[in-house]
Design an enzyme around this catalytic site. Structure first.
Site, PDB file in Angstrom:
ATOM      1  N   CYS A 138       0.836  -1.193   0.000  1.00 18.37           N
ATOM      2  CA  CYS A 138       0.000   0.000   0.000  1.00 18.37           C
ATOM      3  C   CYS A 138       0.879   1.255   0.000  1.00 18.37           C
ATOM      4  CB  CYS A 138      -0.962  -0.049   1.186  1.00 18.37           C
ATOM      5  SG  CYS A 138      -2.371   1.066   1.063  1.00 18.37           S
ATOM      6  N   HIS A 139       0.720   2.143   1.006  1.00 16.06           N
ATOM      7  CA  HIS A 139       1.532   3.351   1.108  1.00 16.06           C
ATOM      8  C   HIS A 139       2.850   3.111   1.849  1.00 16.06           C
ATOM      9  CE1 HIS A 139      -2.417   4.997   0.131  1.00 16.06           C
ATOM     10  NE2 HIS A 139      -1.878   6.183  -0.079  1.00 16.06           N
TER      11      HIS A 139
END
Length: 252
Positions: free
Chosen positions: A114-115
């Site tokens: 993800c991030h």
């Protein structure tokens, strides 16, 4: 080691701060413990940190150690969950950046999704690497010198990455393979050019944002992905392959 406990004797650090995406911590941690690993939650502060289900607060998780109390030499591998706020806080901490950088210098495995790769970018670790991430931060990865691929999981040397919760099953499978020293499922990486930026935002977040105010879909999704993560490590340890179709079905 064969059987379900292929990570017995390993100690894995999970680097997280307030705002981590809940399922991106709980599902991989459950799979790691099911495989026999000892897992420590390492953070910027002592006490507890708050998880999130997208935009809604989720459970508190106890912190085992602060980042200034441990060293990369204490661990066999590192996991960095994503979320919108968690990696943003971690990348602003010099101690967190140094902690992550030390794992890479020691050539120890790092798994993130993800991030989470934001932290790798701020630690200066992405030049010449191939990875994936949440599509919305694709440009950050490219500007940090990485080749970005729009696929469910990418393994490059000591690094494994995925796009987000929708890819939890293949991520968990590849994460366990990485920590156990097994071969990469994506084979040799020969790509030299990044995939293009998407033409429109991911439908995953938008759909969940519409559902969550009306029902406990976030908790339901978290439980489903947690179970999928444990199932993935069980299948991986038995040498079975999970197809992309099965992965999508398990995470829906």
């Amino acid at each position: 080691m064969t059987g379900r406990k292929k990570l017995v004797g390993q100690r894995i650090a999970v680097l997280a701060a307030d705002g981590f995406e809940k399922v991106e911590l709980t599902a991989p941690v459950a799979a790691l413990r099911a495989a026999g690993a000892e897992v420590d939650i390492v953070s910027l502060k002592s006490g507890k940190i708050r998880g999130m289900n997208l935009h809604q607060p989720a459970d508190l998780v106890p912190v085992d150690w602060t980042v200034d109390e441990v060293s990369a030499r204490d661990y066999d591998g590192l996991l960095i969950p994503g979320g919108f706020m968690n990696p943003d806080a971690l990348r602003q901490s010099s101690e967190a950046r140094d902690f992550v950088r030390a794992f890479d210098l020691l050539d120890k495995p790092i798994a993130t999704l993800c991030h989470g790769p934001w932290v790798l970018a701020s630690a200066g670790l992405l030049s010449g690497r191939t990875l994936t991430s949440w599509p919305g931060v694709r440009d950050d990865m490219v500007h940090a010198g990485a080749t970005w691929l729009d696929q469910e999981v990418v393994r490059d040397g000591n690094l494994v990455t995925s796009r987000g919760p929708q890819d939890m099953v293949p991520f968990v499978r590849e994460m366990v393979q990485l920590y156990a020293g097994g071969p990469a499922s994506n084979g040799a990486l020969r790509r030299r050019h990044s995939d293009p930026q998407r033409e429109s935002p991911s439908a995953v977040t938008g759909a969940a944002m519409r559902w969550m105010p009306r029902s406990p879909i976030g908790a339901m999704l978290g439980l489903a992905l947690l179970g999928a993560g444990v199932l993935a490590v069980s299948r991986a340890n038995n040498g079975e392959r999970i197809s992309a179709t099965e992965a999508r079905g398990a995470s829906e």
